[in-house]
Motif scaffolding. Structure first.
Motif, PDB file in Angstrom:
ATOM      1  N   ARG A  91       0.844  -1.198   0.000  1.00 27.40           N
ATOM      2  CA  ARG A  91       0.000   0.000   0.000  1.00 27.40           C
ATOM      3  C   ARG A  91       0.881   1.251   0.000  1.00 27.40           C
ATOM      4  O   ARG A  91       1.796   1.367   0.820  1.00 27.40           O
ATOM      5  CB  ARG A  91      -0.923   0.006   1.217  1.00 27.40           C
ATOM      6  N   TYR A  97      -3.162   3.851  -2.347  1.00 27.94           N
ATOM      7  CA  TYR A  97      -3.437   2.887  -3.410  1.00 27.94           C
ATOM      8  C   TYR A  97      -2.735   1.574  -3.104  1.00 27.94           C
ATOM      9  O   TYR A  97      -1.673   1.529  -2.489  1.00 27.94           O
ATOM     10  CB  TYR A  97      -3.063   3.465  -4.776  1.00 27.94           C
ATOM     11  N   VAL A 117      -5.735  -1.265  -6.801  1.00 27.19           N
ATOM     12  CA  VAL A 117      -6.982  -0.669  -6.314  1.00 27.19           C
ATOM     13  C   VAL A 117      -6.670   0.780  -5.962  1.00 27.19           C
ATOM     14  O   VAL A 117      -5.821   1.050  -5.096  1.00 27.19           O
ATOM     15  CB  VAL A 117      -7.545  -1.413  -5.089  1.00 27.19           C
ATOM     16  N   PRO A 119      -8.076   4.149  -4.421  1.00 23.36           N
ATOM     17  CA  PRO A 119      -9.193   4.603  -3.584  1.00 23.36           C
ATOM     18  C   PRO A 119      -9.896   5.834  -4.153  1.00 23.36           C
ATOM     19  O   PRO A 119      -9.320   6.561  -4.974  1.00 23.36           O
ATOM     20  CB  PRO A 119      -8.518   4.938  -2.250  1.00 23.36           C
ATOM     21  N   ASN A 175      -8.538   8.976  -9.385  1.00 25.40           N
ATOM     22  CA  ASN A 175      -9.882   8.431  -9.226  1.00 25.40           C
ATOM     23  C   ASN A 175     -10.763   9.586  -8.766  1.00 25.40           C
ATOM     24  O   ASN A 175     -10.701  10.000  -7.612  1.00 25.40           O
ATOM     25  CB  ASN A 175      -9.885   7.294  -8.196  1.00 25.40           C
ATOM     26  N   PRO A 180     -13.976   2.911  -5.150  1.00 22.01           N
ATOM     27  CA  PRO A 180     -12.638   2.444  -5.548  1.00 22.01           C
ATOM     28  C   PRO A 180     -12.628   2.009  -7.014  1.00 22.01           C
ATOM     29  O   PRO A 180     -13.636   1.545  -7.545  1.00 22.01           O
ATOM     30  CB  PRO A 180     -12.385   1.235  -4.632  1.00 22.01           C
ATOM     31  N   ARG A 182     -10.582  -0.560  -9.675  1.00 15.47           N
ATOM     32  CA  ARG A 182      -9.686  -1.722  -9.681  1.00 15.47           C
ATOM     33  C   ARG A 182      -9.294  -2.020 -11.115  1.00 15.47           C
ATOM     34  O   ARG A 182     -10.144  -2.064 -12.008  1.00 15.47           O
ATOM     35  CB  ARG A 182     -10.398  -2.931  -9.055  1.00 15.47           C
TER      36      ARG A 182
END
Length: 199
Positions: A91, A97, A117, A119, A175, A180, A182
């Motif tokens: 992370r 992320y 992923v 956020p 984002n 989220p 992916r």
């Protein structure tokens, strides 16, 4: 899955080994990447939690992909199978992320797969231009949506969209939604020719 401290030590060892393998000093890597010598030293001792942007600069300076910093030494005897429970997850301390290395960790392959992923509201910028090797990348959105800026071009990608690119200019992932996103990243490296800096 490794704990965060175990992964920090893995990153430390991997970075030291790659730098030594390239015959590069701490000062040499610092000069090539713009990351301070003291920061590189802290990372190599497992005493710092570097951001994705810092790790990308170090990877570019060493002529490898960001994903390969999390990989292990390749071996012809390695299993080609990567079980989800064994895949490394990291992370980014800055954006939150999360990246998961999907490819078998020691199996020799010119392709690397990573699941990311991103956020809600997160932003990750990679400002690395010139690389010692040419890296091709494709992004395939599995869920959600992201905005991806590549140099001066911006793409809005939704579920099912796939974008191909070369990692040779400013790349910004955002984002802008409240859910989220992916996606899978596929990378292939051609060490025969470095990319040219972006203008």
């Amino acid at each position: 899955m490794e704990s965060s401290s175990a992964l920090a030590m893995h990153l430390a060892t991997r970075l030291r080994d790659l730098r030594a393998g390239a015959g590069m000093t701490l000062d040499g890597l610092a000069e090539r990447t713009g990351v301070s010598r003291s920061m590189i030293s802290l990372i190599e001792r497992g005493e710092s939690s570097p951001t994705a942007a810092v790790l990308d600069k170090l990877a570019a300076g060493l002529g490898v992909t960001l994903a390969s910093l999390f990989a292990e030494q390749k071996s012809a005897a390695a299993s080609p199978l990567s079980r989800r429970a064994d895949q490394q997850v990291w992370r980014d301390p800055e954006s939150g992320y999360m990246r998961r290395n999907l490819s078998a960790p020691r199996f020799p392959s010119s392709i690397e797969l990573v699941e990311v992923v991103l956020p809600p509201g997160a932003r990750v910028a990679y400002d690395t231009g010139h690389r010692a090797a040419t890296v091709h990348q494709q992004i395939w959105i599995i869920e959600g949506a992201i905005e991806l800026t590549l140099g001066e071009e911006t793409y809005r990608l939704g579920t099912g969209d796939c974008l191909s690119m070369r990692l040779d200019q400013l790349t910004l992932f955002r984002n802008l939604t409240d859910a989220p996103a992916r996606y899978v990243v596929a990378l292939a490296t051609d060490p025969r020719a470095g990319s040219t800096p972006y203008q």
